[in-house]
Scaffold this motif. Structure first.
Motif, mmCIF file in Angstrom:
data_model
loop_
_atom_site.group_PDB
_atom_site.id
_atom_site.type_symbol
_atom_site.label_atom_id
_atom_site.label_comp_id
_atom_site.label_asym_id
_atom_site.label_seq_id
_atom_site.Cartn_x
_atom_site.Cartn_y
_atom_site.Cartn_z
ATOM 1 N N GLY A 249 0.770 -1.227 0.000
ATOM 2 C CA GLY A 249 0.000 0.000 0.000
ATOM 3 C C GLY A 249 0.805 1.283 0.000
ATOM 4 N N ARG A 250 2.112 1.195 0.226
ATOM 5 C CA ARG A 250 2.923 2.421 0.215
ATOM 6 C C ARG A 250 3.244 2.791 -1.222
ATOM 7 N NH1 ARG A 250 8.112 0.777 -0.876
ATOM 8 N NH2 ARG A 250 8.431 -1.444 -0.570
ATOM 9 N N ARG A 251 3.423 4.097 -1.452
ATOM 10 C CA ARG A 251 3.780 4.524 -2.806
ATOM 11 C C ARG A 251 5.255 4.249 -3.045
ATOM 12 N NH1 ARG A 251 5.959 9.868 -3.153
ATOM 13 N NH2 ARG A 251 5.983 10.960 -1.153
ATOM 14 N N LEU A 252 5.600 3.995 -4.292
ATOM 15 C CA LEU A 252 6.984 3.719 -4.634
ATOM 16 C C LEU A 252 7.852 4.913 -4.250
ATOM 17 C CD1 LEU A 252 6.729 2.024 -8.143
ATOM 18 C CD2 LEU A 252 6.527 1.016 -5.880
ATOM 19 N N SER A 253 9.057 4.631 -3.762
ATOM 20 C CA SER A 253 9.932 5.711 -3.320
ATOM 21 C C SER A 253 11.376 5.394 -3.663
ATOM 22 C CB SER A 253 9.800 5.923 -1.811
ATOM 23 O OG SER A 253 10.330 4.819 -1.095
ATOM 24 N N LYS A 254 12.172 6.461 -3.810
ATOM 25 C CA LYS A 254 13.594 6.283 -4.068
ATOM 26 C C LYS A 254 14.292 5.664 -2.870
ATOM 27 C CE LYS A 254 13.729 10.311 -7.103
ATOM 28 N NZ LYS A 254 14.152 11.713 -7.231
ATOM 29 N N ARG A 255 13.805 5.999 -1.702
ATOM 30 C CA ARG A 255 14.458 5.532 -0.477
ATOM 31 C C ARG A 255 14.513 4.011 -0.412
ATOM 32 N NH1 ARG A 255 12.161 8.311 4.717
ATOM 33 N NH2 ARG A 255 13.091 10.050 3.578
ATOM 34 N N ASP A 256 13.476 3.366 -0.921
ATOM 35 C CA ASP A 256 13.425 1.903 -0.882
ATOM 36 C C ASP A 256 13.885 1.263 -2.183
ATOM 37 O OD1 ASP A 256 12.265 1.888 1.751
ATOM 38 O OD2 ASP A 256 10.389 2.499 0.834
ATOM 39 N N ALA A 257 14.387 2.075 -3.105
ATOM 40 C CA ALA A 257 14.906 1.582 -4.393
ATOM 41 C C ALA A 257 13.886 0.713 -5.121
ATOM 42 C CB ALA A 257 16.191 0.798 -4.174
ATOM 43 N N ASP A 258 12.618 1.134 -5.063
ATOM 44 C CA ASP A 258 11.553 0.372 -5.717
ATOM 45 C C ASP A 258 11.640 0.522 -7.231
ATOM 46 O OD1 ASP A 258 9.616 1.331 -3.021
ATOM 47 O OD2 ASP A 258 9.867 -0.770 -3.569
ATOM 48 N N LEU A 259 11.823 -0.589 -7.916
ATOM 49 C CA LEU A 259 11.838 -0.608 -9.371
ATOM 50 C C LEU A 259 12.688 0.523 -9.932
ATOM 51 C CD1 LEU A 259 8.108 -1.567 -9.856
ATOM 52 C CD2 LEU A 259 10.078 -3.013 -10.288
ATOM 53 N N ASP A 260 13.904 0.573 -9.456
ATOM 54 C CA ASP A 260 14.899 1.546 -9.877
ATOM 55 C C ASP A 260 15.160 1.395 -11.372
ATOM 56 O OD1 ASP A 260 17.766 2.145 -10.540
ATOM 57 O OD2 ASP A 260 17.797 2.836 -8.473
ATOM 58 N N LEU A 261 15.122 2.513 -12.129
ATOM 59 C CA LEU A 261 15.331 2.426 -13.567
ATOM 60 C C LEU A 261 16.720 1.902 -13.913
ATOM 61 C CD1 LEU A 261 13.605 5.530 -15.197
ATOM 62 C CD2 LEU A 261 12.718 3.238 -14.781
ATOM 63 N N GLY A 262 17.702 2.231 -13.078
ATOM 64 C CA GLY A 262 19.047 1.715 -13.314
ATOM 65 C C GLY A 262 19.089 0.205 -13.196
ATOM 66 N N ALA A 263 18.418 -0.339 -12.179
ATOM 67 C CA ALA A 263 18.377 -1.786 -11.991
ATOM 68 C C ALA A 263 17.619 -2.465 -13.122
ATOM 69 C CB ALA A 263 17.734 -2.118 -10.649
ATOM 70 N N LEU A 264 16.528 -1.849 -13.568
ATOM 71 C CA LEU A 264 15.757 -2.427 -14.668
ATOM 72 C C LEU A 264 16.578 -2.452 -15.955
ATOM 73 C CD1 LEU A 264 12.269 -0.766 -14.031
ATOM 74 C CD2 LEU A 264 12.900 -3.151 -13.622
ATOM 75 N N ARG A 265 17.297 -1.360 -16.206
ATOM 76 C CA ARG A 265 18.136 -1.313 -17.404
ATOM 77 C C ARG A 265 19.242 -2.354 -17.340
ATOM 78 N NH1 ARG A 265 19.682 4.878 -18.750
ATOM 79 N NH2 ARG A 265 20.753 3.785 -20.454
ATOM 80 N N ALA A 266 19.850 -2.492 -16.152
ATOM 81 C CA ALA A 266 20.919 -3.474 -15.989
ATOM 82 C C ALA A 266 20.410 -4.897 -16.169
ATOM 83 C CB ALA A 266 21.564 -3.313 -14.609
ATOM 84 N N ALA A 267 19.128 -5.107 -15.864
ATOM 85 C CA ALA A 267 18.527 -6.435 -16.012
ATOM 86 C C ALA A 267 18.093 -6.714 -17.442
ATOM 87 C CB ALA A 267 17.340 -6.567 -15.073
ATOM 88 N N GLY A 268 18.301 -5.753 -18.336
ATOM 89 C CA GLY A 268 17.972 -5.968 -19.736
ATOM 90 C C GLY A 268 16.587 -5.525 -20.147
ATOM 91 N N VAL A 269 15.874 -4.843 -19.244
ATOM 92 C CA VAL A 269 14.540 -4.361 -19.598
ATOM 93 C C VAL A 269 14.669 -3.206 -20.588
ATOM 94 C CG1 VAL A 269 12.413 -3.320 -18.721
ATOM 95 C CG2 VAL A 269 13.615 -5.043 -17.359
ATOM 96 N N ARG A 270 13.891 -3.233 -21.642
ATOM 97 C CA ARG A 270 13.942 -2.193 -22.676
ATOM 98 C C ARG A 270 13.024 -1.030 -22.327
ATOM 99 N NH1 ARG A 270 12.603 -5.294 -28.114
ATOM 100 N NH2 ARG A 270 12.601 -3.120 -28.862
#
Length: 318
Positions: A249-270
């Protein structure tokens, strides 16, 4: 003789306090689509007010992530120079504080953070405590004495006034300023301008006519409209967008590194996967598919954008 239609100008206004997450990408995509669909201009402004959290490397990452997603801009960013970094605009904010001071709308507040948290006060609609007014009516002698012990913040005297506006997505919204937000801070005790002041001044001076942001900032809008009126700035059109929420129920936040774009890119997500997933969940596409931001421009309509928040389970996407 025909009158010239005013150019729509929106803004991307990230806070470079960490890597962007999927929620940041969601609101940025909608801001970009809305302006591009109207043939308008976009400003990239780095809201790096907080010296403890914002870093130059995050500013670079923000620009890289926007461009990777296919979101470009016309003015601002690093190429625009210091005018588009809030951390370099302190003198500008002070000039507008002086205007409010001349109207007797401000007063110094000497309360510490601990005192504010300890106070038994009513809460605003967003859950934050309303200021009790401890320092509102201090005498000049009291202020002088307290100033020897600590530097004050500056608060605005919230009037007994209701401010209402029509949000482009959420509809009519109204707030009684003294009751719903109370005397809010415009400059911190360390001299840094508060968000409420900086965003009003910057939107006004940068000619922003349209503001698109998450609905968690809906409650801030009436006080910003009131400040716009005090400072002589025109009121932009506002669109407050759905939030992306984690399963708890919490909103995504940078503090918790939720679905970080850097991590997604590193994982090969386009980028097209992210844009396609967002487009589907927002109601812009009928199914989830690879799509670029540019492909969505011609079919964009605010009438199609969902009003409800979007639940995100990181283990089940991409």
């Amino acid at each position: 003789m025909k009158a010239h239609k005013k150019t729509v100008r929106g803004r991307l206004a990230p806070s470079p306090s960490g890597r962007m997450h999927l929620g940041n990408a969601c609101s940025a995509l909608l801001a970009w689509l809305s302006v591009r669909a109207q043939g308008g201009e976009l400003v990239l402004r780095l809201e790096d007010l907080d010296p403890d959290r914002c870093r130059p490397e995050y500013c670079r990452q923000v620009e890289e992530d926007f461009l990777w997603l296919g979101l470009d801009w016309d003015l601002g960013g690093a190429a625009g120079g210091g005018d588009y970094f809030q951390s370099r605009r302190r003198e500008i904010y002070q000039a507008y504080l002086d205007r409010l001071e001349e109207k007797n709308l401000l007063y110094p507040c000497f309360c510490s953070r601990g005192e504010l948290h300890a106070a038994q006060a009513p809460h605003a609609s967003d859950g934050t405590p309303l200021y009790s007014g401890t320092c509102r009516n201090l005498t000049p002698a009291d202020r002088l004495e307290r100033a020897r012990l600590r530097k004050p913040a500056l608060r605005v005297r919230a009037p007994e006034e209701t401010v209402s506006f029509q949000d482009g997505r959420m509809g009519e919204y109204a707030s009684r300023l003294d009751r719903d937000c109370g005397d809010f801070i415009l400059r911190r005790s360390d001299g840094v301008a508060a968000y409420q002041l900086a965003v009003v001044v910057d939107d006004g001076l940068m000619g922003v006519t349209e503001v698109v942001r998450g609905r968690d900032l809906l409650g801030s809008t009436p006080r910003q409209i009131w400040l716009q009126r005090q400072l002589g700035f025109p009121q932009p059109v506002y669109f407050h967008t759905p939030l992306l929420l984690a399963p708890d129920g919490r909103r995504l936040s940078k503090r918790d590194a939720d679905l970080d774009l850097g991590a997604l890119r590193a994982a090969g997500v386009r980028a097209e996967q992210i844009v396609g997933w967002l487009a589907f969940r927002l109601g812009l596409r009928e199914r989830e598919e690879l799509v670029s931001a540019r492909e969505l421009v011609s079919e964009f309509s605010w009438d199609r954008v969902a009003k409800e928040d979007i639940w995100v389970d990181a283990s089940r996407i991409f």
